[in-house]
Design an enzyme around this catalytic site. Structure first.
Site, PDB file in Angstrom:
ATOM      1  N   HIS A 180      -3.137  -0.999 -15.227  1.00 53.98           N
ATOM      2  CA  HIS A 180      -3.046  -0.361 -14.825  1.00 53.98           C
ATOM      3  C   HIS A 180      -4.259   1.374 -14.586  1.00 53.98           C
ATOM      4  CE1 HIS A 180       1.370  -1.808 -13.931  1.00 53.98           C
ATOM      5  NE2 HIS A 180       0.629  -2.133 -12.658  1.00 53.98           N
TER       6      HIS A 180
ATOM      7  N   HIS B 190       1.152 -11.906  -4.734  1.00 54.99           N
ATOM      8  CA  HIS B 190       1.748 -10.364  -4.979  1.00 54.99           C
ATOM      9  C   HIS B 190       0.549 -10.244  -4.769  1.00 54.99           C
ATOM     10  CE1 HIS B 190       2.707  -6.826  -7.349  1.00 54.99           C
ATOM     11  NE2 HIS B 190       1.902  -7.529  -8.665  1.00 54.99           N
TER      12      HIS B 190
ATOM     13  N   GLU C 275      -1.324  -7.263  -6.101  1.00 53.42           N
ATOM     14  CA  GLU C 275      -1.973  -5.990  -6.509  1.00 53.42           C
ATOM     15  C   GLU C 275      -2.972  -7.242  -7.336  1.00 53.42           C
ATOM     16  OE1 GLU C 275       1.100  -5.201 -10.403  1.00 53.42           O
ATOM     17  OE2 GLU C 275      -0.370  -2.653 -10.074  1.00 53.42           O
TER      18      GLU C 275
ATOM     19  N   ASP D  47      -4.478  -7.459  -9.885  1.00 57.15           N
ATOM     20  CA  ASP D  47      -4.953  -8.752 -10.932  1.00 57.15           C
ATOM     21  C   ASP D  47      -4.278 -10.035 -10.472  1.00 57.15           C
ATOM     22  OD1 ASP D  47      -2.541  -7.294 -10.696  1.00 57.15           O
ATOM     23  OD2 ASP D  47      -1.673  -8.100 -12.936  1.00 57.15           O
TER      24      ASP D  47
ATOM     25  N   ASP E 113       4.362 -12.358 -12.103  1.00 55.89           N
ATOM     26  CA  ASP E 113       4.747 -11.171 -13.458  1.00 55.89           C
ATOM     27  C   ASP E 113       5.863 -11.246 -14.141  1.00 55.89           C
ATOM     28  OD1 ASP E 113       2.193  -9.700 -12.509  1.00 55.89           O
ATOM     29  OD2 ASP E 113       3.207  -8.533 -11.254  1.00 55.89           O
TER      30      ASP E 113
ATOM     31  N   TYR F  71       6.023  -5.706 -22.575  1.00 53.84           N
ATOM     32  CA  TYR F  71       5.630  -5.929 -21.281  1.00 53.84           C
ATOM     33  C   TYR F  71       7.103  -5.438 -20.178  1.00 53.84           C
ATOM     34  CZ  TYR F  71       4.159  -8.707 -17.018  1.00 53.84           C
ATOM     35  OH  TYR F  71       3.472  -8.960 -15.944  1.00 53.84           O
TER      36      TYR F  71
HETATM   37 FE1  FEO Z   1       2.089  -6.537 -10.922  1.00 54.62          FE
HETATM   38 FE2  FEO Z   1       0.107  -8.525 -13.066  1.00 54.62          FE
HETATM   39  O1  FEO Z   1       1.026  -7.771 -11.139  1.00 54.62           O
END
Ligand code: FEO
Length: 396
Positions: A23, A79, A81, A83, A165, A193
């Site tokens: 992030h 998702h 994002e 990654d 995630d 996490y």
């Molecule tokens: Fe919310 Fe692993 O991205």
């Protein structure tokens, strides 16, 4: 690298041993991470998620060794994002017409990231995708776990939940299965996490687990998008999520402070001695916020039933390390925790009150009036800290 997860399900992701921040610079990843992508090869071939953008070419080249890309029937983007979606542009250059299954919210986030009109197919909870050989994927929307666009899917017959995630950890391992790795390391990373990423969404975590349990689907494995695959009884991590989502606390008090010339550190150490004298069963931990990792401190706060936060007064305010920590803690919306503030000063002495106000804003219940010490704590001031700690623990 690829490996078989179960039957015709393969892992085709990337293990990132070098990752030390995630992030941007927000989250420390002392043990690296993985970006998990899965290839299901039944009568239909399905790719679930991709990897972080810097590994896009490597991912697509490796995927070509597993399958002729033209034979991929469906892509699922759980998702947006980057990654997980970061290799989509590289992949879609090769197979631009392949349908991408995603939630309605992912239309916004995927288009917002890549500005492409790919062949999106919007799905919602309960929709299914027949992949042949008597198997199907059942989609389950999972908004805010971790973004509004997030989604899980369940593979029938193999009884696998692809949870993106959720249930993940930033933890690189060549073993890649939960039963093969160091359990203490694994659960430490899982808790960190959860504490740093999922805490604000705890009510949704509880509802999602309840909803999935209500479907009465047998569960053999959970394939997350980060870290190891839960193949050997996935229920312990589900049980941990139920605990962590429910105002989690241990018998711990965490003292977080910053210090310029050691006065506030001396206060912190005497507060700790007082807590220990008041209740020796409490695990008291001290962290200098200026020196210690912010995300590791947040994991410790998550585990605590109460915290004490201290800073010297600096220009009528507080130290930047404490300010940054409190900013992040406010966003995480911890529940059911108590707190108090302390600090040294030379003339104006605002810092304990500033901290107390921030703690209130962050949702902590203030258990004691703030404690402040002028200049360096002498023996009397140290005794006051000791007594404060002793009384504080009795109020928790
Ligand atoms: Fe919310 Fe692993 O991205």
């Amino acid at each position: 690298m690829s490996f078989t997860v179960k039957n015709n399900v393969k892992w085709v992701g990337k293990i990132d041993w070098e990752l030390d921040k995630f992030h941007g610079e927000e989250y420390s990843t002392h043990k690296g991470s993985t970006y998990n992508s899965y290839l299901i090869q039944e009568e239909k071939n399905v790719l679930i998620d991709t990897v972080w953008k810097p590994f896009a070419s490597e991912f697509v080249n490796n995927l070509k060794k597993e399958i002729d890309l033209e034979k991929i029937d469906f892509i699922i983007a759980n998702h947006a994002e980057i990654d997980h979606s970061g290799a989509l542009p590289e992949l879609m250059k090769e197979i631009p017409e392949t349908p991408i299954y995603c939630t309605k919210n992912a239309l916004d986030s995927l288009k917002g990231h890549y500005h492409q009109d790919w062949n999106f197919v919007v799905v919602k909870t309960g929709d299914t995708l027949d992949i042949g050989n008597g198997k199907k994927l059942i989609f389950i929307e999972a908004p805010m776990l971790h973004w509004p666009d997030s989604m899980f899917e369940y593979l029938t017959e193999d009884n696998i939940l692809f949870s993106n995630d959720a249930f993940g950890q930033h933890y690189a391992s060549e073993f890649m299965f939960n039963d093969l790795v160091d359990q203490s390391e694994l659960f430490t990373e899982c808790l960190k996490y959860y504490a740093n990423i999922l805490t604000p969404f705890s009510p949704l975590v509880l509802k999602k687990i309840e909803q999935f349990a209500g479907l009465n689907l047998p569960l053999d494995m959970i394939c997350t998008s980060h870290g190891v695959i839960w193949r050997d009884n996935p229920m312990p991590i589900v049980g941990k999520y139920l605990e962590w989502a429910d105002k989690y606390q241990e018998n711990q008090i965490t003292i977080v402070y910053d210090t310029m010339w050691n006065g506030t550190r001396v206060m912190a150490e005497n507060l700790a001695k007082g807590i220990n004298a008041g209740d020796s069963s409490v695990n008291v931990k001290l962290f200098n916020a200026g020196k210690y990792d912010k995300n590791d401190i947040i994991a410790e706060i998550f585990k605590s039933k109460a915290i004490l936060v201290g800073s010297p007064t600096i220009n009528k305010g507080i130290s930047t390390a404490i300010a940054a920590l409190l900013e992040e803690v406010t966003g995480l919306r911890f529940q059911g925790k108590k707190a108090a503030a302390f600090g040294t000063y030379g003339w104006s002495g605002e810092s304990p009150k500033v901290i107390e106000n921030r703690l209130k804003e962050a949702g902590f219940e203030i258990a004691s009036e703030p404690l402040k010490t002028k200049w360096n704590p002498d023996n009397n001031a140290q005794k006051s800290c000791f007594e404060f700690g002793k009384q504080f623990v009795k109020k928790i």
